[in-house]
Design a protein around this motif. Structure first.
Motif, PDB file in Angstrom:
ATOM      1  N   SER A 102       0.853  -1.192   0.000  1.00 18.55           N
ATOM      2  CA  SER A 102       0.000   0.000   0.000  1.00 18.55           C
ATOM      3  C   SER A 102       0.885   1.237   0.000  1.00 18.55           C
ATOM      4  CB  SER A 102      -0.918   0.016   1.218  1.00 18.55           C
ATOM      5  OG  SER A 102      -0.223   0.440   2.374  1.00 18.55           O
ATOM      6  N   LYS A 108      -4.097   3.335  -0.164  1.00 23.92           N
ATOM      7  CA  LYS A 108      -4.780   2.301  -0.940  1.00 23.92           C
ATOM      8  C   LYS A 108      -3.796   1.198  -1.288  1.00 23.92           C
ATOM      9  CE  LYS A 108      -4.111   4.486  -5.415  1.00 23.92           C
ATOM     10  NZ  LYS A 108      -3.681   3.580  -6.436  1.00 23.92           N
ATOM     11  N   TYR A 163     -10.430  -3.285  -7.994  1.00 26.20           N
ATOM     12  CA  TYR A 163     -11.350  -2.831  -6.952  1.00 26.20           C
ATOM     13  C   TYR A 163     -12.118  -3.953  -6.264  1.00 26.20           C
ATOM     14  CZ  TYR A 163     -10.532   2.026  -8.090  1.00 26.20           C
ATOM     15  OH  TYR A 163      -9.937   3.238  -8.254  1.00 26.20           O
ATOM     16  N   PHE A 208     -10.899  -1.123   5.132  1.00 29.06           N
ATOM     17  CA  PHE A 208     -10.918  -0.809   3.712  1.00 29.06           C
ATOM     18  C   PHE A 208     -12.317  -0.460   3.238  1.00 29.06           C
ATOM     19  CE2 PHE A 208      -7.173  -3.494   4.030  1.00 29.06           C
ATOM     20  CZ  PHE A 208      -6.284  -2.908   3.158  1.00 29.06           C
ATOM     21  N   PHE A 219      -9.306   1.101  -0.854  1.00 30.80           N
ATOM     22  CA  PHE A 219      -8.842   2.285  -0.141  1.00 30.80           C
ATOM     23  C   PHE A 219      -8.803   2.040   1.359  1.00 30.80           C
ATOM     24  CE2 PHE A 219     -10.687   3.676  -4.121  1.00 30.80           C
ATOM     25  CZ  PHE A 219      -9.645   4.436  -4.642  1.00 30.80           C
TER      26      PHE A 219
END
Length: 86
Positions: A6, A10, A16, A59, A63
């Motif tokens: 990360s 993110k 995603y 999360f 993100f």
């Protein structure tokens, strides 16, 4: 086992819809547990290798919207997450 990095905000180079799983690695820490609160929000409980404490990343998709302080046990971390303390 997948390895993720990360940037503090993110997961890098991750789709995603990917949710880390148990035994994956994030930022050098092993994933011990994942708890999904909703389709988009979930907590990942990680073992910090040096101190052996538990850290929680929260999360929203990929993100990072929150991080916890260290917990002594996984059960303490999960209880704090479920109680909304993280």
């Amino acid at each position: 086992m997948a390895i993720y990095q990360s940037d503090g905000k993110k997961l890098i180079d991750v789709e995603y819809d990917v949710i880390p799983q148990i035994n994956d690695i994030i930022d050098g820490m092993r994933v011990l547990s994942v708890d999904i609160k909703s389709i988009e929000e979930y907590a990942v409980f990680l073992l910090e290798p040096l101190s052996r404490h538990i850290i929680c990343y929260i999360f929203d998709e990929i993100f990072i919207i929150g991080k916890s302080d260290e917990f002594e046990t996984l059960s303490d971390a999960i209880e704090a997450w479920k109680a909304g303390e993280i």
